[in-house]
Design an enzyme around this catalytic site. Structure first.
Site, PDB file in Angstrom:
ATOM      1  N   TRP A 185       0.625  -1.660   0.118  1.00  0.00           N
ATOM      2  CA  TRP A 185       0.278  -0.162   0.031  1.00  0.00           C
ATOM      3  C   TRP A 185       0.920   1.075  -0.259  1.00  0.00           C
ATOM      4  O   TRP A 185       0.592   2.227  -0.618  1.00  0.00           O
ATOM      5  CB  TRP A 185      -1.388  -0.144   1.147  1.00  0.00           C
ATOM      6  CG  TRP A 185      -2.344  -1.469   0.503  1.00  0.00           C
ATOM      7  CD1 TRP A 185      -2.558  -2.401   1.210  1.00  0.00           C
ATOM      8  CD2 TRP A 185      -3.069  -1.643   0.340  1.00  0.00           C
ATOM      9  NE1 TRP A 185      -3.163  -3.063   0.646  1.00  0.00           N
ATOM     10  CE2 TRP A 185      -3.641  -1.570  -0.276  1.00  0.00           C
ATOM     11  CE3 TRP A 185      -3.233  -0.298  -1.569  1.00  0.00           C
ATOM     12  CZ2 TRP A 185      -4.753  -2.709  -1.311  1.00  0.00           C
ATOM     13  CZ3 TRP A 185      -3.949  -0.772  -2.409  1.00  0.00           C
ATOM     14  CH2 TRP A 185      -4.734  -1.985  -2.074  1.00  0.00           C
ATOM     15  N   ASP A 217      -1.836   6.184   6.128  1.00  0.00           N
ATOM     16  CA  ASP A 217      -2.850   5.661   5.756  1.00  0.00           C
ATOM     17  C   ASP A 217      -3.117   4.540   6.906  1.00  0.00           C
ATOM     18  O   ASP A 217      -2.313   3.867   7.010  1.00  0.00           O
ATOM     19  CB  ASP A 217      -1.851   5.060   4.175  1.00  0.00           C
ATOM     20  CG  ASP A 217      -3.218   3.793   4.570  1.00  0.00           C
ATOM     21  OD1 ASP A 217      -4.261   3.714   4.392  1.00  0.00           O
ATOM     22  OD2 ASP A 217      -2.787   3.192   2.965  1.00  0.00           O
ATOM     23  N   LYS A 241     -12.238  -1.677   6.353  1.00  0.00           N
ATOM     24  CA  LYS A 241     -11.409  -2.709   6.814  1.00  0.00           C
ATOM     25  C   LYS A 241     -11.798  -3.244   8.550  1.00  0.00           C
ATOM     26  O   LYS A 241     -12.469  -3.418   8.752  1.00  0.00           O
ATOM     27  CB  LYS A 241      -9.962  -2.477   6.883  1.00  0.00           C
ATOM     28  CG  LYS A 241      -9.225  -3.267   6.135  1.00  0.00           C
ATOM     29  CD  LYS A 241      -9.533  -2.374   4.205  1.00  0.00           C
ATOM     30  CE  LYS A 241      -8.781  -3.088   2.873  1.00  0.00           C
ATOM     31  NZ  LYS A 241      -8.135  -1.653   2.304  1.00  0.00           N
TER      32      LYS A 241
HETATM   33  C1  LIG Z   1      -7.337  -1.870   1.396  1.00  0.00           C
HETATM   34  C2  LIG Z   1      -6.167  -0.860   1.287  1.00  0.00           C
HETATM   35  C3  LIG Z   1      -5.773   0.544   0.384  1.00  0.00           C
HETATM   36  C4  LIG Z   1      -6.966   0.039  -0.430  1.00  0.00           C
HETATM   37  O1  LIG Z   1      -7.819   0.855  -0.462  1.00  0.00           O
HETATM   38  P1  LIG Z   1      -9.872   1.192  -0.981  1.00  0.00           P
HETATM   39  O2  LIG Z   1     -10.354   1.510  -0.662  1.00  0.00           O
HETATM   40  O3  LIG Z   1      -9.762  -0.091  -2.196  1.00  0.00           O
HETATM   41  O4  LIG Z   1      -9.133   2.569  -2.531  1.00  0.00           O
HETATM   42  C5  LIG Z   1      -4.921   0.941   0.978  1.00  0.00           C
HETATM   43  N1  LIG Z   1      -4.082   1.206   2.406  1.00  0.00           N
HETATM   44  C6  LIG Z   1      -4.995   0.044   2.570  1.00  0.00           C
HETATM   45  C7  LIG Z   1      -3.533   0.319   3.702  1.00  0.00           C
HETATM   46  C8  LIG Z   1      -5.483  -0.996   2.886  1.00  0.00           C
HETATM   47  O5  LIG Z   1      -5.732  -1.898   3.272  1.00  0.00           O
END
Ligand SMILES: *Cc1c(COP(=O)(O)O)cnc(C)c1O
Length: 361
Positions: A102, A172, A196
């Site tokens: 990511w 993030d 998540k």
């Molecule tokens: C799932 C995830 C993403 C991407 O998320 P989307 O909503 O599918 O764009 C980005 N960063 C992390 C850490 C993730 O777990």
């Protein structure tokens, strides 16, 4: 029908009480005479719902007043593409600390519009550890530093956030927000896709220090402008109302369960139980992440013989344990242990793993 324990990395398990409530009030949202799916986002009922969700999020995460909270669509990846447009000038440098898939994605999304630099990366070691802080090469002129709090695929988490430089930190937190107490004031921006650890897919949360909203950024369409979005209460256009509603129910549920401090305890116990089972299996199962960087939320693990992978997945499903197949980048298994996954689920997984080892040892 019984609901399985769901270890899916995202979209992920939701609290059963939330799903039940959504079902109960689906046809008539609290006396509106219509479903929450069918009412205007500018009407009093939805506005109240939206404000309650923001208030609950602020309380749950102890968000300081100097931070705006945005609810957007497009997921965390779209946020990654908009960060440089909103928080860096054209061609300006920004530093990326890359600790897994990511982090790489964030860099790739930003690269077309700024000078996105890799300040540090643990790719050489296969993302099994975090980039050593002493080896970060931060640029003095960087608009911001970006990092991934928890790498959902590689199972690598900053357990101890390092000291940062002077540039604002953009983090993030998609797969670990609300998993333990967090000092928001250390960050310029915290963002997370909800699917998540917070709620359903289709809505993303940004917590942005207000002064950063005033900085220049780059020419961009009004709809992509976070300052305008903040002014408009995240309603520049029609927001994902159903997702916002479900997110609100999940936030209430977390509050009622005891809040982030309670989930921190549960999550620590869940992760300890699973890692102990892996480490205590005599090599039958293994997790390859450095101890200091092991994620509490996503635990990738391998069965000693990859030929057993499909057998493990199929028999786990028979035992009521789903969502365990690893990401294609790594193979093997992955168990995601988000807030809504109960401790009894991890106990059931550990029991299954021990029994599987006996049968297939
Ligand atoms: C799932 C995830 C993403 C991407 O998320 P989307 O909503 O599918 O764009 C980005 N960063 C992390 C850490 C993730 O777990």
């Amino acid at each position: 029908m019984t609901r399985a324990f769901n270890f899916s990395p995202g979209p992920a398990t939701l609290p059963e009480a939330v799903l039940q409530q959504a079902q109960d009030e689906l046809l008539d949202y609290r006396g509106c005479g219509a479903s929450v799916l069918e009412i205007s986002h500018r009407g009093a009922d939805f506005m109240a719902l939206a404000q309650r969700a923001e208030a609950d999020l602020r309380a749950l995460l102890t968000v300081p007043d100097e931070y705006a909270v945005l609810f957007t669509s497009g997921g965390a990846t779209t946020v990654q593409s908009l960060l440089p447009l909103n928080f860096a000038a054209p061609g300006q440098a920004a530093d990326y600390v890359v600790s897994g898939h990511w982090g790489q994605t964030a860099l790739r999304q930003a690269a077309p519009v700024i000078d996105a630099r890799i300040a540090a990366s643990s790719e050489d070691g296969g993302f099994r550890d975090l980039p050593e802080r002493s080896e970060w090469r931060l640029s003095p002129e960087a608009a911001y530093v970006h990092l991934t709090a928890n790498e959902t695929i590689h199972g690598v988490e900053w357990r101890q956030l390092p000291e940062f430089g002077s540039a604002p930190v953009i983090a993030d937190f998609s797969s670990s927000i609300a998993s333990e107490p967090l000092d928001i004031s250390r960050f310029g921006v915290v963002y997370a896709g909800a699917q998540k650890n917070l709620g359903p897919a289709g809505i993303t949360v940004l917590i942005v220090r207000r002064d950063l909203l005033e900085s220049a950024g780059q020419p961009r369409a009004p709809i992509l402008d976070y300052r305008a979005q903040a002014k408009a209460g995240s309603m520049l256009n029609t927001p994902p109302t159903w997702n916002w509603y479900l997110l609100g129910l999940c936030l209430r549920w977390m509050r009622d369960e005891g809040g982030v401090a309670e989930f921190a305890n549960r999550n620590a116990r869940k992760a300890a139980l699973l890692y102990a089972a892996i480490d205590g299996s005599g090599g039958y199962y293994r997790n390859e992440v450095a101890a200091r960087a092991r994620s509490r939320m996503n635990v990738p693990f391998f069965v000693h013989d990859p030929a057993l992978d499909p057998v493990f997945v199929a028999e786990a499903k028979q035992a009521g344990l789903i969502g365990l197949k690893g990401h294609r980048v790594l193979g093997g298994m992955r168990a995601s242990l988000y807030n809504a996954l109960p401790e009894s689920g991890v106990q059931a997984l550990v029991d299954f793993m021990q029994e599987f080892q006996k049968r297939h040892g």
